[in-house]
Design a protein around this motif. Structure first.
Motif, PDB file in Angstrom:
ATOM      1  N   TYR A 161       0.708  -0.950  -0.158  1.00  0.00           N
ATOM      2  CA  TYR A 161      -0.033   0.072  -0.070  1.00  0.00           C
ATOM      3  C   TYR A 161       0.951   1.108   0.138  1.00  0.00           C
ATOM      4  CZ  TYR A 161      -2.884   3.700   1.882  1.00  0.00           C
ATOM      5  OH  TYR A 161      -3.421   5.210   1.890  1.00  0.00           O
ATOM      6  N   LYS A 162       2.016   1.272   0.590  1.00  0.00           N
ATOM      7  CA  LYS A 162       2.884   2.360   0.995  1.00  0.00           C
ATOM      8  C   LYS A 162       3.580   2.589  -0.505  1.00  0.00           C
ATOM      9  CE  LYS A 162       6.982   3.962   3.197  1.00  0.00           C
ATOM     10  NZ  LYS A 162       7.995   3.698   4.305  1.00  0.00           N
ATOM     11  N   GLN A 163       3.909   1.707  -1.370  1.00  0.00           N
ATOM     12  CA  GLN A 163       4.169   1.789  -2.662  1.00  0.00           C
ATOM     13  C   GLN A 163       3.395   2.410  -3.566  1.00  0.00           C
ATOM     14  OE1 GLN A 163       5.701  -2.380  -2.766  1.00  0.00           O
ATOM     15  NE2 GLN A 163       7.855  -1.397  -3.825  1.00  0.00           N
ATOM     16  N   LYS A 164       2.205   2.013  -3.576  1.00  0.00           N
ATOM     17  CA  LYS A 164       0.974   2.434  -4.114  1.00  0.00           C
ATOM     18  C   LYS A 164       0.772   3.985  -4.012  1.00  0.00           C
ATOM     19  CE  LYS A 164      -1.280  -1.942  -4.734  1.00  0.00           C
ATOM     20  NZ  LYS A 164      -2.708  -2.684  -4.479  1.00  0.00           N
ATOM     21  N   PHE A 165       0.819   4.353  -2.679  1.00  0.00           N
ATOM     22  CA  PHE A 165       0.469   5.705  -2.204  1.00  0.00           C
ATOM     23  C   PHE A 165       1.572   6.374  -2.711  1.00  0.00           C
ATOM     24  CE2 PHE A 165       1.630   9.192   0.553  1.00  0.00           C
ATOM     25  CZ  PHE A 165       0.323   9.932   0.650  1.00  0.00           C
ATOM     26  N   LEU A 166       2.978   6.256  -2.724  1.00  0.00           N
ATOM     27  CA  LEU A 166       4.095   7.151  -3.187  1.00  0.00           C
ATOM     28  C   LEU A 166       4.001   7.229  -4.809  1.00  0.00           C
ATOM     29  CD1 LEU A 166       7.032   5.587  -1.318  1.00  0.00           C
ATOM     30  CD2 LEU A 166       6.009   7.557  -0.853  1.00  0.00           C
ATOM     31  N   ASP A 167       3.676   6.081  -5.518  1.00  0.00           N
ATOM     32  CA  ASP A 167       3.315   6.330  -6.877  1.00  0.00           C
ATOM     33  C   ASP A 167       2.243   7.070  -7.169  1.00  0.00           C
ATOM     34  OD1 ASP A 167       4.510   5.103  -9.394  1.00  0.00           O
ATOM     35  OD2 ASP A 167       2.439   4.735  -9.778  1.00  0.00           O
ATOM     36  N   GLN A 168       0.899   7.092  -6.702  1.00  0.00           N
ATOM     37  CA  GLN A 168      -0.049   7.683  -6.823  1.00  0.00           C
ATOM     38  C   GLN A 168      -0.082   9.123  -6.390  1.00  0.00           C
ATOM     39  OE1 GLN A 168      -3.287   5.389  -5.378  1.00  0.00           O
ATOM     40  NE2 GLN A 168      -3.085   3.685  -6.859  1.00  0.00           N
ATOM     41  N   ASN A 169       0.821   9.466  -5.324  1.00  0.00           N
ATOM     42  CA  ASN A 169       0.920  10.801  -5.256  1.00  0.00           C
ATOM     43  C   ASN A 169       2.561  11.398  -5.091  1.00  0.00           C
ATOM     44  OD1 ASN A 169      -1.709  11.318  -3.536  1.00  0.00           O
ATOM     45  ND2 ASN A 169      -1.044   9.245  -3.212  1.00  0.00           N
ATOM     46  N   ALA A 170       3.046  11.101  -6.429  1.00  0.00           N
ATOM     47  CA  ALA A 170       4.523  11.552  -6.564  1.00  0.00           C
ATOM     48  C   ALA A 170       4.681  12.849  -6.461  1.00  0.00           C
ATOM     49  CB  ALA A 170       4.864  10.908  -7.798  1.00  0.00           C
TER      50      ALA A 170
END
Length: 260
Positions: A161-170
């Motif tokens: 989930y953390k990686q998805k958050f970082l990618d979607q909120n770059a």
């Protein structure tokens, strides 16, 4: 508390966006002012009816000029705010291949990758013998990208989930420098490097295999490029397997009967 910190990050980002928008509006206004000052043109809004003035004094023309200038600024601001923009698309994360993730990290899933490695070795042996073209079709290796990568994805660590958050909120993460709240570590710290390496080596194995399939269309008896691509694929798979626990890898090799 975590939600409040996320809202704080969002507020900081929105403040920066507002500042950037304000700067854009100011630049647009100054540009219109310069164009009108140099050319002396007055651009009236499309919906405004033409007016004929009989007053040759100095007061009303000046007021009318200022009014047109302000109307132009409003029009430019409206275009900047209302212009449609394409939604942001995240492209750094791997696309789903429909793999069965219920067996991630298990020996059963690892065995399929070991079997793939064996098939690549068998193919390499076939390519060194006469009549190789007639034997290659019997090698059980998927020839499409999704099926090939699915073998790896069934075992690889999944995107968190953390990686998805970082990618979607770059954009947000970049401008806040990874701020995740007072007294908390940087949000970009402790990323799952093993998952990144697994997906990277999976992609390298597929690229080598795809190059082999492309070269296969133009193969002749003296062509050694195919062996080069097969070696690259085997090397990528071997690097991937080194990320697995040695005991699990040994068990998977015994199940397949691998001697390497």
């Amino acid at each position: 508390r975590h939600c409040g910190e996320r809202q704080g990050i969002l507020c900081i980002s929105m403040h920066r966006i507002s500042m950037n928008l304000g700067q854009s509006l100011l630049i647009a206004s100054l540009s219109l002012w310069l164009v009108q000052g140099v050319t002396g043109l007055q651009v009236a809004p499309p919906s405004s009816p033409k007016r004929v003035s009989t007053n040759h004094g100095q007061g009303r023309p000046q007021k009318r000029g200022r009014r047109c200038f302000l109307e132009n600024i409003v029009q430019a601001s409206s275009l900047l705010i209302l212009s449609p923009t394409a939604p942001a698309q995240a492209s750094n994360l791997p696309q789903s291949t429909g793999a069965d993730t219920s067996k991630v990290g298990t020996v059963e899933a690892l065995t399929k990758i070991v079997a793939l490695r064996n098939s690549l070795m068998d193919l390499r042996s076939v390519l060194s013998k006469p009549g190789k073209l007639s034997s290659i079709s019997n090698i059980p290796i998927p020839k499409d990208e999704v099926s090939f990568k699915r073998i790896f994805d069934s075992y690889s660590d999944q995107v968190s989930y953390k990686q998805k958050f970082l990618d979607q909120n770059a954009f947000l993460v970049y401008y806040t420098k990874g701020f995740d709240g007072p007294g908390r570590p940087n949000i970009e710290a402790d990323i799952n490097e093993r998952q990144t390496q697994q997906f990277g080596l999976r992609n390298e194995a597929w690229i080598a295999w795809e190059n082999f399939l492309t070269e296969l269309k133009f193969i002749d008896d003296d062509d050694n490029d195919c062996l080069l691509y097969i070696d690259n694929a085997i090397r990528a798979v071997d690097s991937y397997l080194t990320l697995a626990p040695s005991s699990d890898l040994q068990e998977a090799k015994e199940k397949v009967g691998a001697s390497w």
